[in-house]
Design a protein around this motif. Structure first.
Motif, PDB file in Angstrom:
ATOM      1  N   LEU A   1      -8.981  -1.324   4.298  1.00 45.04           N
ATOM      2  CA  LEU A   1      -8.418  -0.197   3.691  1.00 45.04           C
ATOM      3  C   LEU A   1      -7.739  -0.679   2.507  1.00 45.04           C
ATOM      4  N   GLN A   2      -7.402  -1.933   2.323  1.00 51.17           N
ATOM      5  CA  GLN A   2      -6.613  -2.500   1.158  1.00 51.17           C
ATOM      6  C   GLN A   2      -7.770  -3.184   0.148  1.00 51.17           C
ATOM      7  N   LEU A   3      -8.615  -3.663   0.584  1.00 55.59           N
ATOM      8  CA  LEU A   3      -9.602  -4.188  -0.354  1.00 55.59           C
ATOM      9  C   LEU A   3     -10.934  -3.253  -0.742  1.00 55.59           C
TER      10      LEU A   3
ATOM     11  N   ALA B   1     -11.520 -16.004   0.498  1.00 55.65           N
ATOM     12  CA  ALA B   1     -12.574 -15.673  -0.280  1.00 55.65           C
ATOM     13  C   ALA B   1     -12.303 -14.257  -0.879  1.00 55.65           C
ATOM     14  N   PHE B   2     -11.575 -13.424  -0.228  1.00 58.86           N
ATOM     15  CA  PHE B   2     -11.637 -11.743  -0.747  1.00 58.86           C
ATOM     16  C   PHE B   2     -10.029 -11.912  -1.547  1.00 58.86           C
ATOM     17  N   GLY B   3      -9.031 -12.550  -1.004  1.00 59.12           N
ATOM     18  CA  GLY B   3      -7.810 -12.673  -1.622  1.00 59.12           C
ATOM     19  C   GLY B   3      -7.814 -13.559  -2.839  1.00 59.12           C
ATOM     20  N   ARG B   4      -7.834 -14.820  -2.657  1.00 62.00           N
ATOM     21  CA  ARG B   4      -7.407 -15.717  -3.904  1.00 62.00           C
ATOM     22  C   ARG B   4      -8.532 -15.653  -4.945  1.00 62.00           C
ATOM     23  N   GLN B   5      -9.661 -15.831  -4.364  1.00 59.32           N
ATOM     24  CA  GLN B   5     -10.912 -15.685  -5.271  1.00 59.32           C
ATOM     25  C   GLN B   5     -11.340 -14.527  -5.797  1.00 59.32           C
ATOM     26  N   ALA B   6     -10.770 -13.314  -5.186  1.00 60.84           N
ATOM     27  CA  ALA B   6     -10.891 -12.004  -5.544  1.00 60.84           C
ATOM     28  C   ALA B   6     -12.411 -11.595  -6.050  1.00 60.84           C
TER      29      ALA B   6
ATOM     30  N   MET C   1       0.852  -1.195  -0.152  1.00 65.73           N
ATOM     31  CA  MET C   1      -0.107  -0.043   0.063  1.00 65.73           C
ATOM     32  C   MET C   1       0.849   1.266   0.190  1.00 65.73           C
ATOM     33  N   VAL C   2       2.145   1.085   0.640  1.00 65.78           N
ATOM     34  CA  VAL C   2       2.939   2.229   0.433  1.00 65.78           C
ATOM     35  C   VAL C   2       3.131   2.945  -0.842  1.00 65.78           C
ATOM     36  N   LEU C   3       3.421   2.067  -1.838  1.00 64.59           N
ATOM     37  CA  LEU C   3       3.601   2.557  -3.214  1.00 64.59           C
ATOM     38  C   LEU C   3       2.318   3.150  -3.742  1.00 64.59           C
ATOM     39  N   MET C   4       1.002   2.785  -3.297  1.00 62.38           N
ATOM     40  CA  MET C   4      -0.147   3.280  -3.806  1.00 62.38           C
ATOM     41  C   MET C   4      -0.595   4.460  -3.507  1.00 62.38           C
ATOM     42  N   ASP C   5      -0.811   4.386  -1.849  1.00 69.68           N
ATOM     43  CA  ASP C   5      -1.443   5.565  -1.169  1.00 69.68           C
ATOM     44  C   ASP C   5      -0.839   5.474   0.151  1.00 69.68           C
TER      45      ASP C   5
ATOM     46  N   LYS D   1      -3.108   6.269   3.203  1.00 70.08           N
ATOM     47  CA  LYS D   1      -3.866   4.858   3.704  1.00 70.08           C
ATOM     48  C   LYS D   1      -2.920   4.086   4.272  1.00 70.08           C
ATOM     49  N   ALA D   2      -1.717   3.763   3.579  1.00 66.68           N
ATOM     50  CA  ALA D   2      -0.555   3.168   4.247  1.00 66.68           C
ATOM     51  C   ALA D   2      -0.453   3.147   5.822  1.00 66.68           C
ATOM     52  N   ARG D   3      -0.387   4.993   6.010  1.00 67.83           N
ATOM     53  CA  ARG D   3      -0.097   5.201   7.344  1.00 67.83           C
ATOM     54  C   ARG D   3      -1.369   4.792   8.337  1.00 67.83           C
TER      55      ARG D   3
END
Length: 337
Positions: A222-224, A259-264, A173-177, A180-182
């Motif tokens: 925050l990530q999903l 459910a939310f990670g591998r299967q997206a 997340m640091v590289l994207m936002d 939000k990473a904080r």
């Protein structure tokens, strides 16, 4: 106390054995005190011998032989000591001849042998029972220590597993936002505070665990983003109930990962705490999916860890089930009283 209870009647019996007139005479009392005192002294020596035998062997036959021959030798030694002692006293002071002539040595030896034999049998029985009790206590302590060590090992096992996943999420997340990473880092700090504070505690209240899970889900939201919706319905009467620490967190982590990670997928993570009947209540966690995944392709630290700790958690009878129906996977912890 047992010595006093046992030897006082022996003292009275020895007064009777002397057979003097009047019944309680000076010589009778001296004779009783002498023979009883020497019998008591030899019993103390016998105790030392029996303790040595107890260390050397557990054989019942050796014990029986030690009791019989030990009692006989001790009785003969006490009798001969009594005879020699009062012969010497009579030689220098005079007037003590009845103490070693009124009763033959064989008679005194037989009485003391019978008394010491009874004493030895009682000592053997009490010592054996005490040893068995001490061994039982030691086994219980060792079992508790082993259980505590296993619980602590399972709790420690979670730390690198959980930290690895969370730090990887924050790093991405640091590289994207950065903002939000904080926020994710602050949420992660709260989670680690819960996990590391009094880490060796194996049980927490349901309310503490739910508060921890709320932060855990918020970290992943925050990530999903909108892909992960979180809803809960809690019967507040169970908030004070003890549950294994991080048991609910493991279910949530497993659900989010698969459910939310591998299967997206996009969907709702639904937490329910409800009463089943007067003796049962459950914690149910549902998430989208139709495949039961139990860490078969991962490190195996999630569900297997949970199952191991549920078996060791004795405060309540807890069973775990994982079911798939109508496009949802539901993990349940059923608590029975």
């Amino acid at each position: 106390m047992l010595q006093a209870i046992g030897w006082i009647p022996v003292l009275l019996f020895m007064v009777m054995l002397f057979g003097d007139t009047p019944f309680i005479s000076r010589n009778a009392v001296i004779f009783a005190i002498s023979t009883t005192g020497l019998g008591l002294l030899t019993s103390c020596l016998l105790r030392k011998g029996y303790q040595w035998v107890m260390v050397k062997t557990k054989s019942v036959f050796i014990w029986v032989g030690s009791i019989i021959f030990g009692s006989l030798i001790a009785a003969a030694a006490a009798t001969q000591t009594h005879m020699l002692l009062w012969q010497l006293v009579d030689l220098f002071a005079g007037g003590f001849t009845p103490l070693f002539e009124s009763q033959p040595s064989a008679s005194i030896t037989f009485v003391l042998f019978f008394i010491l034999l009874i004493w030895s049998c009682l000592y053997w029985a009490i010592s054996r029972q005490s040893t068995l009790y001490m061994l039982e206590q030691q086994n219980q302590v060792m079992a508790l220590q082993a259980k505590e060590a296993q619980l602590n090992a399972l709790l420690d096992q979670l730390s690198p597993h959980f930290m690895f996943n969370s730090i990887n999420n924050i790093r991405a997340m640091v590289l994207m936002d950065a903002n939000k990473a904080r926020d994710m880092l602050m949420a992660f700090a709260d989670l680690m505070r819960y996990q590391l504070t009094e880490q060796k505690i194996s049980a927490v209240t349901l309310q503490q665990e739910i508060e921890f899970v709320d932060d855990f889900v918020a970290l992943h939201q925050l990530q999903l983003g909108k892909r992960l919706e979180y809803k809960k319905q809690i019967d507040e009467q169970f908030l004070a109930q003890p549950i294994p620490k991080m048991a609910l967190q493991l279910l949530v982590e497993n659900a989010i990962k698969h459910a939310f990670g591998r299967q997206a997928v996009t969907g709702m993570l639904y937490l329910e705490v409800a009463k089943i009947n007067d003796k049962q209540w459950h914690i149910a966690l549902s998430h989208p999916g139709d495949v039961l995944i139990q860490d078969t392709n991962s490190t195996g630290l999630g569900i297997e860890n949970l199952k191991a700790r549920l078996v060791m958690f004795n405060e309540q009878n807890i069973s775990f089930t994982l079911q798939a129906a109508n496009g949802n996977v539901t993990a349940k912890l059923l608590f029975s009283s």
